[in-house]
Enzyme design. Structure first.
Site, mmCIF file in Angstrom:
data_model
loop_
_atom_site.group_PDB
_atom_site.id
_atom_site.type_symbol
_atom_site.label_atom_id
_atom_site.label_comp_id
_atom_site.label_asym_id
_atom_site.label_seq_id
_atom_site.Cartn_x
_atom_site.Cartn_y
_atom_site.Cartn_z
ATOM 1 N N GLU A 173 -1.973 -28.866 27.645
ATOM 2 C CA GLU A 173 -3.244 -29.330 27.071
ATOM 3 C C GLU A 173 -3.116 -30.695 26.389
ATOM 4 O O GLU A 173 -4.109 -31.375 26.176
ATOM 5 C CB GLU A 173 -3.757 -28.309 26.048
ATOM 6 C CG GLU A 173 -4.314 -27.038 26.675
ATOM 7 C CD GLU A 173 -5.749 -27.216 27.159
ATOM 8 O OE1 GLU A 173 -6.330 -28.290 26.952
ATOM 9 O OE2 GLU A 173 -6.268 -26.265 27.752
ATOM 10 N N THR A 182 0.821 -1.215 0.000
ATOM 11 C CA THR A 182 0.000 0.000 0.000
ATOM 12 C C THR A 182 0.849 1.256 0.000
ATOM 13 O O THR A 182 0.441 2.298 -0.517
ATOM 14 C CB THR A 182 -0.931 -0.020 1.229
ATOM 15 O OG1 THR A 182 -1.816 -1.116 1.068
ATOM 16 C CG2 THR A 182 -1.734 1.250 1.359
ATOM 17 N N LYS A 197 0.097 -7.573 12.647
ATOM 18 C CA LYS A 197 -0.991 -6.699 12.190
ATOM 19 C C LYS A 197 -2.285 -7.140 12.873
ATOM 20 O O LYS A 197 -2.627 -8.326 12.834
ATOM 21 C CB LYS A 197 -1.106 -6.804 10.663
ATOM 22 C CG LYS A 197 -2.106 -5.853 10.046
ATOM 23 C CD LYS A 197 -2.043 -5.906 8.523
ATOM 24 C CE LYS A 197 -3.011 -4.910 7.918
ATOM 25 N NZ LYS A 197 -2.935 -4.888 6.449
ATOM 26 N N THR A 200 1.720 -4.287 4.219
ATOM 27 C CA THR A 200 1.574 -4.520 5.657
ATOM 28 C C THR A 200 1.036 -5.920 5.988
ATOM 29 O O THR A 200 1.175 -6.371 7.118
ATOM 30 C CB THR A 200 0.627 -3.478 6.285
ATOM 31 O OG1 THR A 200 -0.648 -3.571 5.652
ATOM 32 C CG2 THR A 200 1.184 -2.074 6.145
ATOM 33 N N ASP A 201 0.427 -6.591 4.999
ATOM 34 C CA ASP A 201 -0.226 -7.871 5.322
ATOM 35 C C ASP A 201 0.744 -8.918 5.871
ATOM 36 O O ASP A 201 0.400 -9.668 6.785
ATOM 37 C CB ASP A 201 -0.933 -8.442 4.078
ATOM 38 C CG ASP A 201 -2.156 -7.623 3.691
ATOM 39 O OD1 ASP A 201 -2.471 -6.657 4.400
ATOM 40 O OD2 ASP A 201 -2.789 -7.957 2.671
ATOM 41 N N TYR A 221 -8.189 0.630 -3.017
ATOM 42 C CA TYR A 221 -7.195 1.222 -3.913
ATOM 43 C C TYR A 221 -6.423 0.086 -4.557
ATOM 44 O O TYR A 221 -6.626 -1.084 -4.226
ATOM 45 C CB TYR A 221 -6.228 2.120 -3.107
ATOM 46 C CG TYR A 221 -5.661 1.374 -1.927
ATOM 47 C CD1 TYR A 221 -6.313 1.399 -0.696
ATOM 48 C CD2 TYR A 221 -4.531 0.579 -2.059
ATOM 49 C CE1 TYR A 221 -5.843 0.660 0.372
ATOM 50 C CE2 TYR A 221 -4.053 -0.161 -0.997
ATOM 51 C CZ TYR A 221 -4.711 -0.121 0.215
ATOM 52 O OH TYR A 221 -4.258 -0.860 1.268
HETATM 53 N N1 ASP Z 1 -2.420 -5.980 0.638
HETATM 54 C C1 ASP Z 1 -1.459 -4.937 0.917
HETATM 55 C C2 ASP Z 1 -0.102 -5.590 1.076
HETATM 56 O O1 ASP Z 1 0.156 -6.221 2.079
HETATM 57 C C3 ASP Z 1 -1.874 -4.183 2.118
HETATM 58 C C4 ASP Z 1 -0.915 -3.137 2.645
HETATM 59 O O2 ASP Z 1 0.199 -2.946 2.210
HETATM 60 O O3 ASP Z 1 -1.334 -2.466 3.598
HETATM 61 O O4 ASP Z 1 0.690 -5.485 0.186
#
Ligand code: ASP
Length: 375
Positions: free
Chosen positions: A332, A59, A212, A139-140, A73
């Protein structure tokens, strides 16, 4: 919506970015790094650190159709040099050079891409004229890449992975400040020897613990133990240190890794289907991270399928889908009896990374368990 209409703001961004030259292509010349905790913009030109910014997409390289598109986006479209040029303040704090390694959403990272990225970072870190690395990343899966680098790079130089939750075209875009902060952190000698770091939303997180936790909010990145520090007003402020071994302290060296074994993650839920275990075994998984409920508990109807997988030589690692806390060995489930492993506190997606690396070193279940307790 038409692709051309969607990309209009991006074209404007690229045009304005292309007017700003001299940042992305700055030559790296040997220079001492800025002093620890020095406010931005106060260090002399000669003391700027040399930072390579590696672009991989996400992103932070995204663009939306309208400024109000904060969460819908197209990701991975803006080249890293353009991203750098759109934050001219960076040239005041470091000599930066951009390098595009990938242009992908981070959900598309696989073992091959992870290894390719890490090997390139390792190469750059060996250059005497490179003081630190920043990686722009989706971020994923930023937490998986950061953990992998944290375990496999053999350098004390700062490596900072950065992303954004909103594309550069959005109102309240967070990428520019995140990138500026990441360069600040990578330029600061205080960041040396702290392992791979993740910088977003004014916080410095350790690659080991960060995850995340929200699909769209900018304050999505959390560690169960809190951040290592903050970045505020051009200052890098550390408050604690990572306790587990990383980078130069580990037995894993990216220069010696060309392939990773297949490790599957199977998620547990009520009325889960045991066929998922068989499918992982049939597809060639060497280990299954069983992302179990609670403290790694296993439904009575799942015990036999897991024991059967172990009997075929597949390692079984109990993790917890709760997202934090320690899975207790022989708690467990009787791990000693079944020859299973527990993750300690590591969440399933990071346990996959660690198990894949561990399997490049040993096939001894006791040694594998020790690796989980160590890292
Ligand atoms: N789907 C994107 C990625 O991980 C989301 C992001 O960058 O926030 O590349």
């Amino acid at each position: 919506m038409q692709r051309t209409a969607r990309l209009k703001p991006l074209a404007a961004l690229l045009l304005s970015a292309s007017l700003l030259t001299g940042v992305a292509h700055a030559q790296l010349s040997p220079a001492p790094a800025a002093s620890a905790n020095a406010p931005a913009g106060t260090t002399a030109e000669a003391r700027k650190a040399n930072i390579v910014i590696i672009g991989t997409g996400g992103t932070i390289a995204g663009a939306g159709a309208a400024a109000t598109n904060t969460a819908a986006y197209q990701s991975a479209v803006v080249p890293v040099d353009k991203i750098i040029a759109s934050v001219p303040e960076i040239s005041k704090i470091a000599n930066v050079k951009g390098e595009q390694v990938f242009q992908i959403g981070s959900e598309s990272f696989n073992n091959e891409r992870l290894i390719k990225l890490a090997k390139r970072v390792s190469e750059l870190l060996k250059q005497p004229d490179v003081d630190g690395i920043v990686i722009t990343h989706g971020t994923d899966t930023i937490e998986e890449t950061a953990y992998f680098l944290n375990l496999t790079l053999k350098s004390d130089k700062p490596v900072v992975v950065v992303g954004s939750m909103r594309p550069g075209t959005a109102l309240g875009a967070d990428g520019a400040l995140n990138l500026y902060d990441a360069v600040l952190v990578a330029s600061n000698p205080a960041s040396k020897g702290k392992g791979t770091l993740v910088v977003l939303n004014d916080e410095i997180q350790t690659g080991r613990d960060v995850t995340k936790t929200n699909t769209f909010k900018v304050e999505t990145f959390r560690s169960p133990f809190g951040p290592l520090g903050y970045v505020v007003e051009g200052r890098t402020l550390y408050f604690r240190l990572p306790a587990r071994p990383h980078t130069t302290q580990t037995e894993f060296d990216i220069d010696k890794i060309d392939k990773l074994p297949e490790v599957a993650v199977v998620y547990a839920y009520g009325n889960m289907n045991p066929a998922a275990i068989d499918a992982a075994v049939k597809s060639g998984a060497k280990a299954i991270i069983f992302d179990a409920t609670g403290n790694g508990s296993v439904g009575d109807y799942m015990v036999e399928p897991l024991k059967a997988a172990r009997a075929k030589g597949v390692f079984i690692v109990r993790a917890s889908r709760t997202g934090s806390g320690v899975v207790i060995r022989n708690g467990e489930q009787p791990d000693d009896k079944y020859d299973w492993i527990v993750t300690d506190d590591q969440i399933a997606q990071k346990a996959r990374i660690l198990m894949a690396l561990a399997l490049t070193k040993t096939n001894d279940p006791k040694a594998l368990q020790e690796i989980f307790w160590k890292y």
